[in-house]
Design an enzyme around this catalytic site. Structure first.
Site, PDB file in Angstrom:
ATOM      1  CE  LYS A 118       6.780   3.121  14.319  1.00  0.00           C
ATOM      2  NZ  LYS A 118       7.997   2.744  15.066  1.00  0.00           N
ATOM      3  CG  ASN A 141       3.523  -0.219  14.248  1.00  0.00           C
ATOM      4  OD1 ASN A 141       3.515  -1.524  14.238  1.00  0.00           O
ATOM      5  ND2 ASN A 141       4.306   0.285  15.158  1.00  0.00           N
ATOM      6  CG  HIS A 186      13.008  -3.252  13.872  1.00  0.00           C
ATOM      7  ND1 HIS A 186      12.450  -3.923  15.223  1.00  0.00           N
ATOM      8  CD2 HIS A 186      12.343  -1.885  14.146  1.00  0.00           C
ATOM      9  CE1 HIS A 186      11.610  -3.198  15.820  1.00  0.00           C
ATOM     10  NE2 HIS A 186      11.378  -2.025  15.187  1.00  0.00           N
TER      11      HIS A 186
END
Length: 241
Positions: A118, A141, A186
């Site tokens: 990303k 982010n 995650h």
């Protein structure tokens, strides 16, 4: 834009995101309380740069949570944390910095997420738009905290968003939203496993005008999104229905 002047606001986390939220409210002459569950003196020094701010570190101050109307939490704090569980049981609104940001701007947004790639794609999109002469600003982010880019002029905002940030984002209405891929990252954050993780990624599509997805990655879309737009082998196929 929202008026927070009558809200009792608590910020959770004194890291980069928490401090950017603090600066955002202070710019509106609002002075929230701020709490960090760790005894990190470096973070305290960051808070002490601001006047009239009350802080708490090292534990959960439940009385502060109970008296709050709005909690702004950092993405590193899972929604399953006892402090946020306590807040939800009392119907206290919980949001993150991305939600604050999208409430404040009417500038078009391109939102990009994915388990891998990303950051690369975000910077590629930014470079393409700049070459086309479009004034862009990147945040989320990647790079500077998203609330800080409100201070920069831009024709388009490009946001890289993690699943953690999307958990507490509800009002994002992007021009274009992209999920590159979804893989088992995650998972310790999500007790229900990869499907819970994917569900949070899919929030990026909920109010998007145009959704771009990876048709070869079945976790990166659902049936509703697939009807909107499919990106496959370099071809965009729109479903008119």
């Amino acid at each position: 834009m929202r008026n927070y002047s009558k809200k009792k606001i608590l910020i959770l986390g004194m890291g980069i995101t928490g401090i950017s939220c603090l600066k955002f409210f202070i710019s509106q002459k609002i002075y929230p309380k701020i709490m960090d569950f760790n005894n990190n003196l470096k973070n305290v020094k960051n808070v002490l740069k601001f006047k009239n701010i009350i802080y708490h570190i090292g534990s959960i101050n439940y009385s502060w949570i109970q008296e709050s109307d709005l909690i702004v939490t950092s993405p590193g704090i899972p929604l399953s944390h006892p402090a946020l569980t306590y807040a939800r049981r009392r119907s206290i609104e919980i949001i993150g910095d991305i939600e604050l940001f999208v409430r404040e701007t009417h500038i078009p947004i391109i939102a990009i997420t994915g388990s891998n790639g990303k950051s690369t794609v975000t910077m590629m999109v930014n470079s393409i738009l700049k070459l086309a002469g479009i004034n862009t600003c990147v945040g989320g982010n990647i790079g500077i905290p998203v609330l800080d880019i409100l201070n920069y002029s831009a024709e388009i905002y490009i946001l890289e968003l993690s699943s953690f940030q999307l958990e507490t984002t509800f009002s994002l209405k992007s021009e274009i939203s992209v999920i590159l891929n979804v893989s088992a990252n995650h998972i310790n954050r999500y007790p229900l496993g990869i499907m819970e993780y994917a569900k949070n990624k899919l929030k990026i599509f909920e109010k998007a005008k145009l959704s771009v997805l990876n048709i070869d990655d079945k976790l990166s879309y659902n049936a509703y999104v697939k009807k909107k737009i499919i990106l496959h082998s370099g071809l965009i196929k729109e479903n008119i229905t």
